[in-house]
Design an enzyme around this catalytic site. Structure first.
Site, PDB file in Angstrom:
ATOM      1  CG  ASP A   1       2.252  23.935  17.830  1.00 41.99           C
ATOM      2  OD1 ASP A   1       1.112  24.300  17.483  1.00 41.99           O
ATOM      3  OD2 ASP A   1       2.807  22.916  17.374  1.00 41.99           O
TER       4      ASP A   1
ATOM      5  CD  GLU B   1      -2.412  23.648  19.450  1.00 41.06           C
ATOM      6  OE1 GLU B   1      -3.273  23.303  18.632  1.00 41.06           O
ATOM      7  OE2 GLU B   1      -1.191  23.637  19.202  1.00 41.06           O
TER       8      GLU B   1
END
Length: 581
Positions: free
Chosen positions: A244, A281
């Protein structure tokens, strides 16, 4: 059983285990570490007291049966009898499916999700990507405010349920990817600061103090995070990790944390003799993230490509607020640029950021599968005020066009759960904070955020209301009804074509050629012998495809091959895939 904990600032550490206590001793060979032995078995509760303070859970806890603030529990991973013989499944040629355990089914558990995996096999999915599973306070949430980075959220079923899920997925031939959050921990239930310098004020992130990757004590913090990542891959047989928001990993050391993690994962892959991969990401548009370590990159295998999403979204919807502004100026040109070059912002000016952003991707040296392409994700749906999907405002034909562009692109495609049948349910932002002060702060903050963008407060769902989560649960009766059934059949056909046609998984970005007419709202592109055309206008379009004979492989509406003049007559809000051998 041997217990150990890193607590460099403590003068005394006491192990509370199975109803008894035992003083731990300093490890003479590892600064800051405390060790000791006690009788324990699978399920035994334990915790640590620092300098005679309250008993806290283990930072490396494998299970939190009573939530993040309760005692830890011993997990004996050797007790699980794995059924599936699994050689692994790598990323090239993959089709990913992002899944949130708490809303994939009404039950909201890993076992209930496992019972629905055959749907993904019939769809043609190769890997299911689970949103974060680490424990967080309460029962329902997105998972991005988790703590206890080595454990599994107990309401989802805990460690054994995750093993059953992975085993079932592997039996069906599905790889499993897990979304992990290393850039911050949740605001509630995070006990790491009591143990040591896990966070630093040297850097700041949207969530406050940054995880300590480069300040004093960061060696052990990095080892903690790397160890957590390897544990998912080793102990649960996960095939890959989605990392993330890596742009929030603040690290000034010569060897970046991501490079260290990449090297460790590659080492584990060699040890286990099966492929393992990392997906970032990142909004940096920095090719070094997916460049090999041998070429002085960070060595990650792939990254999410928001630029493709933003270009596609603006072309479909015409939205231009916030970060969509740069793409909305010329959405078809933006879509063409991302399809051929990966990044839209490759050193260009970004009005949203107020500066130039990104750098060019070397198309000749970067395989297309290293970028993930998608039309919807949990972020792009759930971070809208009402959590509305594309299906809430686009016709089935335009949804089919979005699916076509995603699933025939040169990127690794990823779907967001329910997208494949144009789910009528929203996917909203929901929380279940047990701290009433935090709950109210989140509620007010959410409404204040969207009020600044013109939304009435009463139109923004209350994230703490259980009904907000319940509205977000998939309705599994929809796929049998129209128009959902037709959309689902189209997704299945597109994914089958991707598996059948080698040109659609060719990693060569240079081979993609795009043509478009922004005024007529059509776009066509070529990948090898495959031709793809979409018409986003309501009116029919005449699209020049050249004089070579063509065979229709799949079409949303009935359409014939191009005529003698090489013109393809494509109905409005429709799409087609052809081959010109």
């Amino acid at each position: 059983m041997q217990f150990e904990v890193w607590a460099p600032q403590a003068d005394r550490v006491t192990l509370h285990c199975g109803g008894g206590t035992r003083a731990l001793t300093r490890d003479p060979e590892r600064a800051g570490w405390w060790t000791g032995e006690a009788e324990a078995e699978d399920g035994t509760r334990y915790g640590f007291a620092l300098d005679d303070s309250a008993v806290l859970p283990d930072p490396r806890s494998r299970r939190q049966p009573d939530g993040p603030d309760g005692l830890s529990a011993v997990v004996d991973h050797g007790r699980h009898a794995w059924r599936a013989r699994w050689a692994g499944r790598g990323l090239p040629g993959a089709v990913l499916y992002e899944l949130h355990v708490g809303t994939y089914t009404a039950e909201g558990t890993l076992d209930a999700a496992a019972a629905r995996l055959e749907h993904l096999v019939e769809l043609g999915i190769t890997h299911v990507e689970l949103m974060p599973l680490c424990p967080f306070p309460g029962r329902h949430g997105w998972g991005y405010e988790g703590v206890s980075l080595w454990a599994v959220h107990e309401p989802y079923g805990g460690p054994e349920a995750l093993k059953r899920f992975v085993d079932r997925a592997h039996e069906l031939g599905l790889g499993v990817v897990l979304d992990v959050v290393h850039n911050h921990l949740g605001p509630s239930g995070n006990h790491l600061p009591a143990y040591g310098p896990y966070f630093t004020d040297t850097h700041h992130t949207p969530w406050g103090a940054a995880v300590n990757l480069d300040a004093p004590g960061s060696d052990e913090v990095r080892a903690f995070l790397v160890g957590s990542g390897l544990a998912w891959l080793r102990d649960y047989r996960i095939d890959g990790l989605r990392l993330d928001a890596v742009h929030a990993l603040c690290d000034t050391r010569a060897c970046h944390f991501l490079e260290e993690l990449s090297a460790a994962v590659d080492g584990l892959a060699g040890e286990l003799d099966r492929p393992l991969f990392l997906i970032a990401e990142s909004d940096l548009n920095d090719p070094r993230i997916i460049t090999s370590r041998a070429e002085h990159g960070l060595g990650l295998d792939a990254q999410w490509n928001d630029d493709f999403h933003h270009a596609l979204h603006t072309a479909l919807t015409g939205e231009s607020q916030g970060y969509y502004a740069d793409f909305a100026e010329a959405p078809f040109a933006a879509l063409a640029k991302t399809l051929t070059g990966g990044y839209f912002h490759d050193g260009t000016y970004s009005s949203f950021r107020g500066r130039h952003h990104g750098r060019p991707l070397d198309r000749a040296r970067t395989a297309g599968h290293r970028l993930l392409g998608y039309g919807q994700t949990h972020d792009q749906v759930g971070n809208r005020a009402r959590g509305d999907r594309l299906s809430a405002r686009l016709s089935p034909g335009l949804l089919a066009c979005a699916a076509t562009l995603t699933l025939t692109s040169p990127f690794t495609p990823m779907l967001f759960m329910g997208e494949e049948w144009a789910a009528g349910t929203p996917w909203q932002f929901f929380t279940d904070h047990t701290d009433p002060v935090l709950a109210e702060a989140v509620r007010r903050g959410r409404r204040r955020e969207f009020a600044a963008h013109g939304w009435a407060e009463e139109d923004v769902p209350d994230p703490q209301d259980p009904a907000t989560r319940d509205r977000s649960v998939l309705d599994w009766s929809e796929p049998a009804r129209e128009p959902h059934a037709r959309v689902l059949a189209w997704y299945r056909r597109l994914i089958a074509l991707r598996h059948e046609q080698p040109d659609l998984t060719d990693p060569d970005l240079v081979d993609t050629r795009v043509a478009y007419d922004a005024q007529a709202r059509w776009l066509a592109f070529r990948r090898g012998d495959v031709r793809v055309a979409v018409n986003l206008a309501k009116e029919p379009a005449a699209i020049p495809l050249g004089s070579r004979p063509a065979l229709v492989l799949a079409a949303w509406d009935p359409v014939g091959p191009p005529g003698d003049a090489g013109l393809l007559r494509l109905p409005g809000e429709s799409c087609v895939i052809l081959t010109q051998p």
